[in-house]
Design a protein around this motif. Structure first.
Motif, short mmCIF file in Angstrom:
data_model
loop_
_atom_site.label_atom_id
_atom_site.label_comp_id
_atom_site.label_asym_id
_atom_site.label_seq_id
_atom_site.Cartn_x
_atom_site.Cartn_y
_atom_site.Cartn_z
N GLU A 123 -24.15 9.23 16.09
CA GLU A 123 -23.20 8.50 15.27
C GLU A 123 -23.06 7.06 15.75
N LYS A 124 -22.77 6.18 14.83
CA LYS A 124 -22.47 4.80 15.18
C LYS A 124 -21.37 4.27 14.25
N LYS A 125 -20.69 3.24 14.72
CA LYS A 125 -19.61 2.63 13.94
C LYS A 125 -20.19 1.53 13.07
N VAL A 126 -19.78 1.50 11.81
CA VAL A 126 -20.26 0.50 10.87
C VAL A 126 -19.07 -0.23 10.26
N TYR A 127 -19.15 -1.56 10.26
CA TYR A 127 -18.11 -2.37 9.64
C TYR A 127 -18.49 -2.65 8.19
N LEU A 128 -17.66 -2.22 7.25
CA LEU A 128 -17.91 -2.52 5.85
C LEU A 128 -17.24 -3.84 5.50
N PRO A 129 -17.99 -4.87 5.12
CA PRO A 129 -17.37 -6.16 4.78
C PRO A 129 -16.56 -6.06 3.49
N GLN A 130 -15.40 -6.69 3.49
CA GLN A 130 -14.54 -6.65 2.32
C GLN A 130 -15.08 -7.61 1.24
N GLN A 131 -14.90 -7.21 -0.01
CA GLN A 131 -15.36 -7.98 -1.14
C GLN A 131 -14.16 -8.36 -2.01
N PRO A 132 -14.36 -9.26 -2.99
CA PRO A 132 -13.23 -9.68 -3.83
C PRO A 132 -12.45 -8.51 -4.44
N LYS A 133 -13.15 -7.45 -4.82
CA LYS A 133 -12.46 -6.28 -5.39
C LYS A 133 -11.50 -5.65 -4.39
N ASP A 134 -11.86 -5.70 -3.11
CA ASP A 134 -10.99 -5.14 -2.07
C ASP A 134 -9.75 -6.00 -1.86
N TRP A 135 -9.93 -7.34 -1.93
CA TRP A 135 -8.77 -8.23 -1.79
C TRP A 135 -7.83 -8.09 -2.99
N ARG A 136 -8.39 -7.88 -4.18
CA ARG A 136 -7.53 -7.64 -5.35
C ARG A 136 -6.70 -6.38 -5.14
N TYR A 137 -7.35 -5.36 -4.61
CA TYR A 137 -6.64 -4.11 -4.32
C TYR A 137 -5.52 -4.35 -3.32
N MET A 138 -5.81 -5.09 -2.25
CA MET A 138 -4.79 -5.37 -1.23
C MET A 138 -3.63 -6.15 -1.83
N GLN A 139 -3.94 -7.13 -2.68
CA GLN A 139 -2.89 -7.92 -3.31
C GLN A 139 -1.97 -7.04 -4.15
N GLU A 140 -2.55 -6.12 -4.89
CA GLU A 140 -1.74 -5.22 -5.72
C GLU A 140 -0.84 -4.33 -4.85
N ILE A 141 -1.39 -3.85 -3.75
CA ILE A 141 -0.59 -3.00 -2.86
C ILE A 141 0.57 -3.80 -2.26
N MET A 142 0.31 -5.04 -1.84
CA MET A 142 1.36 -5.87 -1.27
C MET A 142 2.45 -6.15 -2.30
N GLU A 143 2.05 -6.43 -3.52
CA GLU A 143 3.04 -6.70 -4.57
C GLU A 143 3.86 -5.45 -4.89
N PHE A 144 3.20 -4.30 -4.88
CA PHE A 144 3.90 -3.03 -5.09
C PHE A 144 4.91 -2.77 -3.97
N ALA A 145 4.47 -2.98 -2.72
CA ALA A 145 5.35 -2.74 -1.57
C ALA A 145 6.55 -3.67 -1.59
N ALA A 146 6.33 -4.94 -1.98
CA ALA A 146 7.44 -5.89 -2.04
C ALA A 146 8.47 -5.47 -3.08
N LYS A 147 8.01 -4.95 -4.22
CA LYS A 147 8.94 -4.49 -5.26
C LYS A 147 9.78 -3.32 -4.77
N LYS A 148 9.19 -2.52 -3.89
CA LYS A 148 9.90 -1.35 -3.37
C LYS A 148 10.71 -1.67 -2.11
N GLY A 149 10.64 -2.92 -1.64
CA GLY A 149 11.41 -3.32 -0.48
C GLY A 149 10.91 -2.74 0.83
N LEU A 150 9.57 -2.59 0.95
CA LEU A 150 9.00 -1.93 2.14
C LEU A 150 8.47 -2.93 3.16
N PRO A 151 8.72 -2.70 4.44
CA PRO A 151 8.05 -3.48 5.48
C PRO A 151 6.56 -3.19 5.44
N LEU A 152 5.76 -4.12 6.02
CA LEU A 152 4.30 -3.97 6.04
C LEU A 152 3.80 -3.81 7.47
#
Length: 327
Positions: A123-152
């Protein structure tokens, strides 16, 4: 590469490759036991040894830490779908979950590495580079968490975002800048932890000083992967001995170096030999660190949080910015 992210309809992630194996680190018997000790003892290992440690395939990943079996959280609900491949769970390069910590909800977003079985069966460890689709996903999660009043809680581990022409032409730099801006303006506490490697702008999105920041003991941080730095400076891909000389000169990439410059507030001990030997050691210290910071930060008004972030960022820039040569 055209597979839709099942966790966010309309978004995409790399199709999984057969032969990857998921971690079963929490099924292993813990070789160490006992209470955590303060102040903790750190090994202060050479950088090349740390690099080997953070690339160990048994090192806990973001998904491993989110897993309730780790003991870090009381419970967890993944917002990122996994698929089962060869008896192992596989995740995209950015994962998220709503967890219960001290019986209160917390949003966790992490950069996920993968365990890959090579041609020899190891086995070996592999780093998967993030792509624009992943940043869009992260942005949506952050916006969702902010609406719910959650710490990050941000868990970083990457050698950098995807540098391909497709990703760069897909506004990747703009997405990264937007994530950093969202973090700076987030209305609730933001904690960040470097659990392995912080590389380039893709790493800065997660390894951000914010309100509280920590590095795992053997974690490393740099403007890019060491190999890339060497290639930029010399024009050739480095041999192992060249890489070692480069890393020896970069003491500021270590957790100790970042602590001295105020980029982090704490170092999370890993125990002798690294977090892969007994990940429960790091979990116990990390849990204490999260508890202590959330308890204080949860009482801090939003405007005070934002003002502190600005002041902290300015202070760090003064300490780590290389002055321009005098003309």
């Amino acid at each position: 590469d055209k597979t839709s992210r099942p966790d966010r309809p309309g978004q995409r992630f790399l199709a999984w490759i057969r032969g990857k194996t998921g971690g079963k680190i929490w099924d292993k018997e813990s070789p160490a036991s006992g209470e955590i000790v303060f102040p903790p003892k750190l090994e202060n290992l050479p950088i090349m040894e740390r690099r080997t440690i953070i690339d160990n395939p048994d090192r806990p990943t973001a998904a491993d830490l989110i897993d309730p079996r780790s003991g870090l959280f009381d419970d967890a609900f993944f917002l990122s779908n996994s698929i089962r491949v060869d008896g192992a769970d596989q995740y995209p390069s950015i994962v998220a979950a709503i967890v219960s910590f001290d019986k209160k909800p917390l949003c966790v977003i992490g950069q996920q590495t993968q365990r890959v079985r090579d041609e020899t069966g190891g086995e070996k460890k592999v780093y998967l580079p993030q792509q624009p689709k992943d940043w869009r996903y992260m942005q949506e999660i952050m916006e969702f968490a902010a609406k719910k009043g959650l710490p990050l809680l941000l868990l970083g581990d990457t050698r950098g975002a995807d540098p391909s022409p497709n990703s760069e032409s897909g506004d990747q730099s703009a997405y990264i800048a937007r994530i950093i801006q969202l973090t700076d303006r987030y209305p609730y506490p933001v904690l960040s932890v470097n659990i392995g490697m912080d590389g380039s702008g893709g790493g800065e999105t997660f390894i951000h000083p914010a309100d509280a920041a920590a590095d795992f003991e053997n974690a490393l941080s740099g403007v890019s992967a060491p190999e890339v730095q060497s290639w930029i400076m010399t024009g050739k891909w480095p041999e192992e001995r060249d890489l070692e000389q480069l890393l020896i000169q970069q003491r500021d990439v270590t957790a100790e170096g970042r602590l001295k410059t105020g980029q982090i507030d704490a170092i999370i001990p890993e125990g002798k030999g690294g977090a892969h030997r007994d990940p429960r050691i790091s979990v116990r210290y990390l849990k204490t660190w999260i508890h202590d910071n959330l308890e204080e930060l949860s009482r801090t008004p939003t405007e005070v949080l934002r003002e502190r972030r600005w002041e902290r960022g300015s202070h760090v820039n003064e300490l780590v910015t290389v002055p321009s040569p005098k003309s």
